[in-house]
Design an enzyme around this catalytic site. Structure first.
Site, PDB file in Angstrom:
ATOM      1  N   HIS A 114       0.851  -1.188   0.000  1.00 38.80           N
ATOM      2  CA  HIS A 114       0.000   0.000   0.000  1.00 38.80           C
ATOM      3  C   HIS A 114       0.886   1.236   0.000  1.00 38.80           C
ATOM      4  O   HIS A 114       2.101   1.163   0.199  1.00 38.80           O
ATOM      5  CB  HIS A 114      -0.930   0.011   1.212  1.00 38.80           C
ATOM      6  CG  HIS A 114      -2.103  -0.915   1.065  1.00 38.80           C
ATOM      7  ND1 HIS A 114      -3.109  -0.701   0.143  1.00 38.80           N
ATOM      8  CD2 HIS A 114      -2.435  -2.068   1.706  1.00 38.80           C
ATOM      9  CE1 HIS A 114      -3.998  -1.666   0.225  1.00 38.80           C
ATOM     10  NE2 HIS A 114      -3.612  -2.512   1.165  1.00 38.80           N
ATOM     11  N   ASP A 150       0.087   7.198  -3.622  1.00 38.99           N
ATOM     12  CA  ASP A 150      -0.888   6.778  -4.622  1.00 38.99           C
ATOM     13  C   ASP A 150      -1.141   7.838  -5.692  1.00 38.99           C
ATOM     14  O   ASP A 150      -1.155   7.539  -6.888  1.00 38.99           O
ATOM     15  CB  ASP A 150      -2.225   6.445  -3.956  1.00 38.99           C
ATOM     16  CG  ASP A 150      -2.235   5.067  -3.323  1.00 38.99           C
ATOM     17  OD1 ASP A 150      -1.268   4.311  -3.524  1.00 38.99           O
ATOM     18  OD2 ASP A 150      -3.208   4.749  -2.621  1.00 38.99           O
TER      19      ASP A 150
END
Length: 390
Positions: free
Chosen positions: A141, A171
């Protein structure tokens, strides 16, 4: 349907990417955000959702990363679903997928299969670790990606652990934005004389690392210490950081240049204080920060905002997500929109001749099969959608 909102300027709000066709294979995180950005700029983005509902786990009607898109539902694990997806690929300029390496190949919709059908296709791959390397096949992640890139180590106080900056740095900044730059550069090449399509391997670890280029230069030049809270831009300098106010709020100070710093001290009430430590010697920074902090604790955030309003002291209130749309400057620019009772950021950046727009609300899975079948000339989609839509 949401009312159309031009981000700025004249024209029809269709954006500079009008006419560009994008296929987005359903995912979460940086891939959908990248596809939203392309859609905001006018691309026709068709999201291929899988049977079974939203992957994000929230009401699809509230998932703003699906605005300005259209959706069809296809089961890529079936022959007919895969063939329908490949038919979309034949008509597309760009494909975006965010699976682990090898997944789309096993499904039959990997780069080779797609580019055999459409040699000019730009195939965008969005992952955390990238397509190669020891960790390429591992789960991960945002936080882990920016941790190994060195970016996470920049965030946080000197005396404590780094803090997680949501998933904005990894991200979206290191992932989505780099993917979009790569896709548009590859599309430019594909459309040039003799150009072909290609694969764009966008990895969060690469993008987040690239974002630290200036810091690496300063580190090499001896102008940056490889630790938190000791540098000009990481909260170490007392004239570049945040401070508590009397009501529990915070003010952000960015008075880097000497003239701005003088203005800052004057408005803070320390301009005439001859006992104030010099900012030029980092050995004084702790004492100087304490003096500045003591002043900020005397008033509330709103009171300090009024004090610094209209100045070049480079001081701003730290606002919450709910407060930000009401800031006078952002309100005047239309940085946020209120559509269908939902507050959301407006498209960015802005274009004088071909502005982007919020044209449609978040696409519900399978809601646009008939439109896509008509516009992309794929009548077989209608039958497949009736079988796959939950």
């Amino acid at each position: 349907m949401a009312a159309e909102h031009d981000a700025t300027g004249p024209a029809d709000g269709r954006g500079p990417l009008q006419g560009v066709r994008v296929v987005e294979l359903v995912g979460i995180g940086p891939g959908p955000f990248a596809a939203m950005l392309l859609a905001d700029l006018g691309a026709d983005v068709v999201r291929v959702d899988r049977p079974g509902g939203s992957a994000l786990g929230i009401d699809p009607a509230q998932d703003l990363t699906n605005r300005n898109k259209r959706s069809v539902v296809l089961d890529l694990k079936t022959h007919d679903g895969l063939q329908a997806a490949l038919a979309l690929v034949e008509r597309a300029d760009i494909l975006i997928e965010g699976n682990r390496p090898g997944v789309t190949e096993r499904l039959g919709i990997g780069p080779d299969a797609c580019r055999a059908r459409n040699p000019r296709l730009v195939y965008g791959r969005m992952t955390g670790w990238g397509q190669q390397g020891p960790l390429a096949s591992r789960a991960g992640h945002d936080l882990g990606y920016i941790a190994v890139s060195g970016a996470l180590g920049l965030a946080g106080p000197a005396g404590g652990p780094p803090y997680a900056p949501a998933n904005l740095l990894g991200d979206y900044a290191g992932g989505s934005l780099y993917l979009v730059v790569g896709l548009l550069a590859a599309l430019h090449h594909a459309r040039s004389p003799g150009g072909t399509g290609q694969v764009v391997d966008a990895a969060v670890v690469d993008g987040a690392s690239h974002l630290t280029s200036m810091i690496h230069g300063m580190l090499a030049a001896g102008a940056w210490q490889d630790r938190r809270g000791a540098n000009l831009l990481d909260g170490g300098a007392p004239f570049y950081g945040t401070y508590d106010t009397a009501d529990g709020g915070h003010m952000a100070v960015g008075a880097l240049e000497p003239s701005f710093y003088e203005e800052f001290l004057r408005l803070l009430g320390l301009g005439e204080d001859t006992t104030l430590p010099s900012r030029d010697d980092p050995a004084n920074w702790t004492a100087l920060r304490e003096r500045i902090a003591a002043r900020f604790r005397l008033r509330t955030r709103d009171e300090w905002t009024e004090v610094f309003d209209g100045s070049d002291a480079c001081v701003a209130p730290v606002l919450s997500l709910a407060e930000a749309p009401r800031h006078p400057h952002l309100a005047a620019r239309g940085t946020f929109l209120e559509l269908d009772g939902r507050t959301q950021p407006a498209p960015a950046p802005r274009f004088s001749a071909t502005p982007g727009a919020v044209r449609t609300p978040p696409a519900l899975p399978g809601a646009h099969t008939a439109e896509v079948a008509r516009d992309w000339e794929l009548p077989d989609l209608l039958a497949l959608d009736k079988e796959a839509t939950p």
